[in-house]
Design an enzyme around this catalytic site. Structure first.
Site, PDB file in Angstrom:
ATOM      1  N   ARG A   1       1.169  -3.329  12.300  1.00 57.36           N
ATOM      2  CA  ARG A   1       0.536  -4.265  11.374  1.00 57.36           C
ATOM      3  C   ARG A   1       0.009  -3.565  10.119  1.00 57.36           C
ATOM      4  O   ARG A   1      -1.041  -3.899   9.579  1.00 57.36           O
ATOM      5  CB  ARG A   1      -0.591  -5.057  12.066  1.00 57.36           C
ATOM      6  CG  ARG A   1      -0.113  -5.830  13.290  1.00 57.36           C
ATOM      7  CD  ARG A   1      -1.230  -6.653  13.906  1.00 57.36           C
ATOM      8  NE  ARG A   1      -1.664  -7.719  13.021  1.00 57.36           N
ATOM      9  CZ  ARG A   1      -1.052  -8.890  12.890  1.00 57.36           C
ATOM     10  NH1 ARG A   1       0.036  -9.163  13.592  1.00 57.36           N
ATOM     11  NH2 ARG A   1      -1.528  -9.803  12.056  1.00 57.36           N
TER      12      ARG A   1
ATOM     13  N   GLU B   1       0.843  -1.205   0.000  1.00 55.47           N
ATOM     14  CA  GLU B   1       0.000   0.000   0.000  1.00 55.47           C
ATOM     15  C   GLU B   1       0.870   1.245   0.000  1.00 55.47           C
ATOM     16  O   GLU B   1       1.975   1.241   0.556  1.00 55.47           O
ATOM     17  CB  GLU B   1      -0.979   0.013   1.184  1.00 55.47           C
ATOM     18  CG  GLU B   1      -0.351  -0.273   2.536  1.00 55.47           C
ATOM     19  CD  GLU B   1      -0.231   0.962   3.421  1.00 55.47           C
ATOM     20  OE1 GLU B   1       0.011   2.046   2.861  1.00 55.47           O
ATOM     21  OE2 GLU B   1      -0.358   0.812   4.643  1.00 55.47           O
TER      22      GLU B   1
ATOM     23  N   HIS C   1      12.441   0.312  -7.960  1.00 57.52           N
ATOM     24  CA  HIS C   1      11.823  -0.869  -7.352  1.00 57.52           C
ATOM     25  C   HIS C   1      12.886  -1.755  -6.729  1.00 57.52           C
ATOM     26  O   HIS C   1      13.763  -2.286  -7.437  1.00 57.52           O
ATOM     27  CB  HIS C   1      11.017  -1.665  -8.371  1.00 57.52           C
ATOM     28  CG  HIS C   1      10.380  -2.885  -7.789  1.00 57.52           C
ATOM     29  ND1 HIS C   1       9.446  -2.825  -6.772  1.00 57.52           N
ATOM     30  CD2 HIS C   1      10.569  -4.214  -8.045  1.00 57.52           C
ATOM     31  CE1 HIS C   1       9.087  -4.049  -6.433  1.00 57.52           C
ATOM     32  NE2 HIS C   1       9.756  -4.907  -7.185  1.00 57.52           N
TER      33      HIS C   1
ATOM     34  N   ASP D   1      11.358 -10.994  -4.134  1.00 58.59           N
ATOM     35  CA  ASP D   1      10.685  -9.701  -4.271  1.00 58.59           C
ATOM     36  C   ASP D   1       9.310  -9.801  -3.625  1.00 58.59           C
ATOM     37  O   ASP D   1       8.376 -10.353  -4.200  1.00 58.59           O
ATOM     38  CB  ASP D   1      10.555  -9.322  -5.747  1.00 58.59           C
ATOM     39  CG  ASP D   1       9.845  -7.987  -5.949  1.00 58.59           C
ATOM     40  OD1 ASP D   1       9.565  -7.303  -4.944  1.00 58.59           O
ATOM     41  OD2 ASP D   1       9.583  -7.637  -7.109  1.00 58.59           O
TER      42      ASP D   1
ATOM     43  N   CYS E   1       7.412  -0.903  -1.915  1.00 59.25           N
ATOM     44  CA  CYS E   1       8.471  -1.887  -2.141  1.00 59.25           C
ATOM     45  C   CYS E   1       9.698  -1.668  -1.270  1.00 59.25           C
ATOM     46  O   CYS E   1      10.284  -2.635  -0.763  1.00 59.25           O
ATOM     47  CB  CYS E   1       8.872  -1.919  -3.609  1.00 59.25           C
ATOM     48  SG  CYS E   1       9.843  -0.509  -4.172  1.00 59.25           S
TER      49      CYS E   1
END
Length: 227
Positions: A67, A42, A109, A124, A72
């Site tokens: 939590r 998110e 990324h 990943d 990434c």
């Protein structure tokens, strides 16, 4: 954060994993799968203008204690901390995500190469969309079926390597990457761009992905999709 200070027991509880911990490919893939299924992707903090820290203590607080999910650099950053604490040999890398056919974005990324005596594997846990469910051996032109999608690594003349996933009409590139190692300072600079720049996708549109054993639940812009 020194590896011995990483709260590995809390991490394992967060991802619901109670299996073997020796630094082996089977352990890597099991940890990978459990984190994917437990911690969502998110970008709500960048979208809301809230700063995102990649400091280990911040990753532990947000992803384990609170939590939450993350993008990434957070998700793969946490995974890298856990692997290091478990004595895996790792090489942090960075990839260019495919924006449209033939057009890549900047290297924004994070991914990880994990070294084993029989050869490296690609990990990943932070690709928002059609990402790996488990780590895969770093072997070109071999297909890996993860249920949700099929994946393969292929050589790329410009960038070195590509990860592709299978669509009904053929293979589509997820991202391209080289094996140049990246440092924490590199990720911090890139994280600043994707979290603060008006040119960043993350500051303009929500992207949230929750993966289950059989489905991906995706919020992208004003759409909610189940794959």
């Amino acid at each position: 954060m020194p590896p011995e200070d990483f709260p590995i027991a809390d991490y394992l509880a967060r991802i619901g994993y109670a299996g073997p911990l020796e630094p082996a490919p089977s352990t890597l893939s099991a940890l990978h799968r459990h984190q994917i299924l437990a911690i969502p992707f998110e970008n709500l903090d960048p979208l809301g203008g809230r700063p995102v820290s990649l400091e280990p203590s911040a990753l532990v607080e947000k992803l384990i204690r609170q939590r939450r999910g993350g993008h990434c650099f957070e998700l793969n950053g946490l995974f890298l901390l856990a692997l290091t604490a478990l004595d895996f040999r790792t090489r942090p890398l960075c990839a260019r995500v495919l924006i449209s056919p033939g057009h890549y974005g900047p290297r924004t990324h994070q991914i990880t190469l994990v070294e084993f005596p029989d050869g490296p594997w690609l990990a990943d846990v932070g690709f928002g969309g059609n990402g790996l469910i488990e780590a895969i051996p770093f072997v070109a032109d071999r297909e890996f079926d993860h249920g949700h999608d099929r994946f393969r690594l292929v050589a790329d003349a410009a960038y070195g390597h590509r990860l592709e996933h299978r669509l009904p009409n053929g293979w589509r590139t997820s991202y391209a990457f080289s094996l140049d190692p990246f440092l924490p300072a590199d990720y911090r600079a890139l994280n600043f761009f994707i979290c603060r720049s008006p040119d960043s996708f993350f500051t303009r549109l929500p992207l949230c992905v929750r993966t289950t054993e059989t489905e991906r639940h995706i919020i992208l812009a004003n759409q909610y999709k189940i794959r």
